[in-house]
Design an enzyme around this catalytic site. Structure first.
Site, PDB file in Angstrom:
ATOM      1  N   GLU A 247       1.027  -1.165  -0.089  1.00  0.00           N
ATOM      2  CA  GLU A 247       0.007   0.112  -0.087  1.00  0.00           C
ATOM      3  C   GLU A 247       0.838   1.192  -0.070  1.00  0.00           C
ATOM      4  O   GLU A 247       1.376   1.525   0.913  1.00  0.00           O
ATOM      5  CB  GLU A 247      -0.889  -0.186   1.089  1.00  0.00           C
ATOM      6  CG  GLU A 247      -1.767  -1.115   1.403  1.00  0.00           C
ATOM      7  CD  GLU A 247      -2.997  -1.091   0.287  1.00  0.00           C
ATOM      8  OE1 GLU A 247      -3.252   0.113  -0.391  1.00  0.00           O
ATOM      9  OE2 GLU A 247      -3.889  -1.764   0.320  1.00  0.00           O
ATOM     10  N   CYS A 281      -2.470   9.067   1.959  1.00  0.00           N
ATOM     11  CA  CYS A 281      -2.180   8.387   1.104  1.00  0.00           C
ATOM     12  C   CYS A 281      -3.138   8.770  -0.370  1.00  0.00           C
ATOM     13  O   CYS A 281      -2.853   9.125  -1.294  1.00  0.00           O
ATOM     14  CB  CYS A 281      -1.836   6.937   1.009  1.00  0.00           C
ATOM     15  SG  CYS A 281      -2.985   5.980   1.937  1.00  0.00           S
TER      16      CYS A 281
HETATM   17  P1  NAD Z   1       8.413   5.344   4.826  1.00  0.00           P
HETATM   18  O1  NAD Z   1       8.420   4.217   3.787  1.00  0.00           O
HETATM   19  O2  NAD Z   1       9.422   5.946   5.054  1.00  0.00           O
HETATM   20  O3  NAD Z   1       8.102   4.358   6.283  1.00  0.00           O
HETATM   21  C1  NAD Z   1       7.266   3.143   6.405  1.00  0.00           C
HETATM   22  C2  NAD Z   1       7.583   2.196   6.956  1.00  0.00           C
HETATM   23  O4  NAD Z   1       8.708   1.312   6.667  1.00  0.00           O
HETATM   24  C3  NAD Z   1       8.172   2.791   8.552  1.00  0.00           C
HETATM   25  O5  NAD Z   1       7.629   1.953   9.782  1.00  0.00           O
HETATM   26  C4  NAD Z   1       9.816   2.692   8.419  1.00  0.00           C
HETATM   27  O6  NAD Z   1      10.375   2.413   9.647  1.00  0.00           O
HETATM   28  C5  NAD Z   1       9.564   1.199   7.488  1.00  0.00           C
HETATM   29  N1  NAD Z   1      10.853   1.038   6.657  1.00  0.00           N
HETATM   30  C6  NAD Z   1      11.829   2.085   6.456  1.00  0.00           C
HETATM   31  N2  NAD Z   1      12.958   1.377   5.593  1.00  0.00           N
HETATM   32  C7  NAD Z   1      12.583   0.032   5.731  1.00  0.00           C
HETATM   33  C8  NAD Z   1      13.377  -1.053   5.182  1.00  0.00           C
HETATM   34  N3  NAD Z   1      14.293  -0.862   4.445  1.00  0.00           N
HETATM   35  N4  NAD Z   1      12.560  -2.184   5.293  1.00  0.00           N
HETATM   36  C9  NAD Z   1      11.740  -2.499   6.029  1.00  0.00           C
HETATM   37  N5  NAD Z   1      10.880  -1.420   6.567  1.00  0.00           N
HETATM   38  C10 NAD Z   1      11.580   0.009   6.333  1.00  0.00           C
HETATM   39  O7  NAD Z   1       7.023   5.797   4.718  1.00  0.00           O
HETATM   40  P2  NAD Z   1       6.346   6.914   5.585  1.00  0.00           P
HETATM   41  O8  NAD Z   1       7.038   8.262   5.568  1.00  0.00           O
HETATM   42  O9  NAD Z   1       6.248   6.539   7.109  1.00  0.00           O
HETATM   43  O10 NAD Z   1       4.935   7.074   5.381  1.00  0.00           O
HETATM   44  C11 NAD Z   1       4.369   7.977   4.071  1.00  0.00           C
HETATM   45  C12 NAD Z   1       4.368   7.153   3.093  1.00  0.00           C
HETATM   46  O11 NAD Z   1       3.311   6.225   3.070  1.00  0.00           O
HETATM   47  C13 NAD Z   1       3.597   8.333   1.980  1.00  0.00           C
HETATM   48  O12 NAD Z   1       4.144   7.709   0.698  1.00  0.00           O
HETATM   49  C14 NAD Z   1       2.080   7.659   1.790  1.00  0.00           C
HETATM   50  O13 NAD Z   1       1.612   7.964   0.530  1.00  0.00           O
HETATM   51  C15 NAD Z   1       2.403   6.285   2.300  1.00  0.00           C
HETATM   52  N6  NAD Z   1       1.015   5.594   2.914  1.00  0.00           N
HETATM   53  C16 NAD Z   1       0.296   4.813   1.936  1.00  0.00           C
HETATM   54  C17 NAD Z   1      -1.042   4.372   2.418  1.00  0.00           C
HETATM   55  C18 NAD Z   1      -1.864   3.375   1.645  1.00  0.00           C
HETATM   56  O14 NAD Z   1      -2.637   2.727   2.135  1.00  0.00           O
HETATM   57  N7  NAD Z   1      -1.482   3.113   0.543  1.00  0.00           N
HETATM   58  C19 NAD Z   1      -1.464   4.642   3.900  1.00  0.00           C
HETATM   59  C20 NAD Z   1      -0.532   5.663   4.481  1.00  0.00           C
HETATM   60  C21 NAD Z   1       0.812   6.015   3.988  1.00  0.00           C
END
Ligand code: NAD
Length: 474
Positions: A247, A281
């Site tokens: 997602e 998102c």
């Molecule tokens: P992010 O990708 O920076 O982090 C998300 C999660 O991934 C965090 O818990 C982080 O610690 C973890 N993470 C980071 N690197 C990783 C790795 N190498 N391996 C495993 N896990 C890792 O995202 P964010 O900044 O927290 O959230 C914002 C983004 O999320 C936006 O792009 C938004 O559109 C998206 N989002 C999507 C939805 C959806 O349902 N489509 C919902 C909410 C947010």
């Protein structure tokens, strides 16, 4: 300052290393949390594996899981006030929205409690000499990685169907705002759910998250977050061909046709882009308006944006801060780039003069090819553009690599359905942004990801099909 812990194998665990959680409204430290490391991740995976092996989740009558999920829902409702206040303080969002988030989390458990005993396979006719049927079986351990924008409700969105289907779960909370999720787990810990069925770790994504993704025992990955992280996780998941749900982000457009109810459009713009400071998102980040009504809509949108109150979440202002200084700076830089590209700032465009990570409610007039009209901002920034024809509106709406949701505002059923059929994405809202709910399947195409959450359909993201084909002996 409050100190929060990780939840591993039914126990609350500290670590020598801690992370500091900031209050985005005041730019002050708010709490600390134990920073999970790889040993904690291994312990959580071992607990989940033990739980899966014992069959306590998958071998029971499904009605047992229904019972546990209903207990969890009731416990979440009981801690809603406590959780909402923490969610509001660590995330910056309004107290009302934080409360709604906990209630939504409870609803996910209620909804999937009702599905736990209805995950039924089919019988496949193969002629009189055969009996063939399918079963839906859980994966085993579902590793779920949660972003910071709606931690309790996004966590519940994946956790509830995973448990309903009989999986054990290891959840990685976001480093920026993990505390409210520990309240959610406090509620879960108070129920009869078997030990090891759920585990919660707060640690660095690139360390603990990546370790969980690559872990030998991981059977499924559910990731909600940014596109670059999702791509990284998919590369790691490819090593063991681990099934994944992605997602990711969005750059969703609303199309306003001539016969739209403009008051309804403005209400939807307010919710669509300024709710949670645009950190959604599925935010309405682009507004495409038919030329004939462009000036009227533009002026109403600008008036609405200028009228929004800005302030701390606890006092329920319209516009609350972004989650971190880094996100605030990122959004401001994108606005500066838009100006340099020739876009026109119609409202906002700067940070107000106050502590905290605020950005004013911003409206930008741009052209479809500009970066601001194609890239995800994840802040309170609306891009508004006119269009001439229906086909042009569809082409602009589809002119991004994302495909999460879209919106159509207008009275004509034929036009609405004709356009809906041509929009790229997983969901179309008609005459109300966010018209769907936890009951409606949600997910993207393209860079917005794949797999579906929410609704009955999501349960099939948490099971795999097993077919049993039997030749009858004469
Ligand atoms: P992010 O990708 O920076 O982090 C998300 C999660 O991934 C965090 O818990 C982080 O610690 C973890 N993470 C980071 N690197 C990783 C790795 N190498 N391996 C495993 N896990 C890792 O995202 P964010 O900044 O927290 O959230 C914002 C983004 O999320 C936006 O792009 C938004 O559109 C998206 N989002 C999507 C939805 C959806 O349902 N489509 C919902 C909410 C947010």
């Amino acid at each position: 300052m409050e100190h929060y812990l990780n939840y591993i194998d039914g126990r609350w665990c500290d670590n020598d290393s801690h992370l500091t959680i900031m209050n985005p409204s005041t730019d002050e430290p708010f709490a600390t949390i134990a920073k999970a490391d790889i040993n904690d991740a291994d312990a959580a995976m071992a607990a989940a594996r033990q739980c899966v092996k014992s069959g306590v989740l998958s071998d029971v009558r499904p009605a047992e899981r229904t019972k546990w999920l209903l207990q969890i829902a009731a416990a979440i409702r009981d801690i809603t006030e406590e959780g909402a206040l923490i969610c509001c303080r660590e995330n910056g969002k309004s107290l009302n929205d934080a409360r709604a988030e906990f209630i939504e989390a409870a609803r996910y458990f209620e909804y999937y409690a009702g599905m736990a005993d209805k995950i039924e396979g089919i019988s496949v006719p193969l002629g009189k000499d055969y009996i063939d049927f399918t079963q839906y079986v859980p994966f085993g351990i579902s590793v779920q990685i949660v972003p910071w924008n709606f931690p309790p409700s996004i966590c519940a969105r994946s956790l509830a169907p995973a448990l309903a289907a009989g999986n054990a779960v290891v959840v990685k909370s976001p480093e920026i705002s993990p505390a409210a999720m520990t309240v959610l787990f406090k509620a879960i810990a108070s129920t009869d759910l078997p030990q090891g069925a759920v585990n919660l770790l707060c640690g660095e994504g690139s360390v603990v998250g990546a370790h969980l993704v690559k872990h030998q025992e991981t059977n499924q990955i559910v990731f909600t977050g940014s596109v670059p992280t999702g791509q990284r996780i998919l590369q790691d998941a490819a090593l063991k061909a681990t099934p994944s749900v992605m997602e990711l982000g969005g750059k969703s457009a609303a199309i306003v046709f001539e016969d739209a109810d403009i008051k309804g459009v403005i209400d939807s713009v307010k919710a669509g882009i300024y709710f949670n400071a645009g950190q959604v998102c599925s935010a309405m980040s682009r507004l495409l308006v038919t030329k004939n009504r462009y000036e009227e809509v533009k002026s109403a949108v600008v008036d609405m944006a200028n009228s929004l109150t800005i302030g701390q979440g606890e006092e329920n202002f319209d516009l609350t801060p972004l989650v971190s200084r880094e996100q605030q700076q990122r959004v401001l830089q994108m606005i500066e780039q838009a100006k340099a590209d020739g876009a026109k700032i119609l409202a906002g465009g700067a940070a107000p003069d106050r502590a905290g990570y605020f950005v004013q409610a911003t409206v930008i007039e741009a052209t479809p090819d500009m970066a601001i009209a194609r890239e995800e901002v994840f802040g309170p920034v609306l891009v508004i553009m006119p269009f001439d024809t229906e086909q042009q509106a569809i082409a602009i709406a589809n002119n991004t690599d994302f495909g999460l949701v879209s919106g159509i505002f207008g009275e004509s059923i034929s036009q609405t359905l004709r356009v809906a059929n041509q929009l790229r994405g997983g969901q179309v809202f008609v005459n109300e942004w966010y018209a769907g709910g936890i009951e409606t399947p949600f997910g993207g195409v393209g860079l917005s990801g794949f797999g579906r959450e929410k609704g009955q359909e999501a349960i099939y993201s948490y099971v795999q099909t097993r077919n049993i084909a039997i030749r009858l002996q004469s």
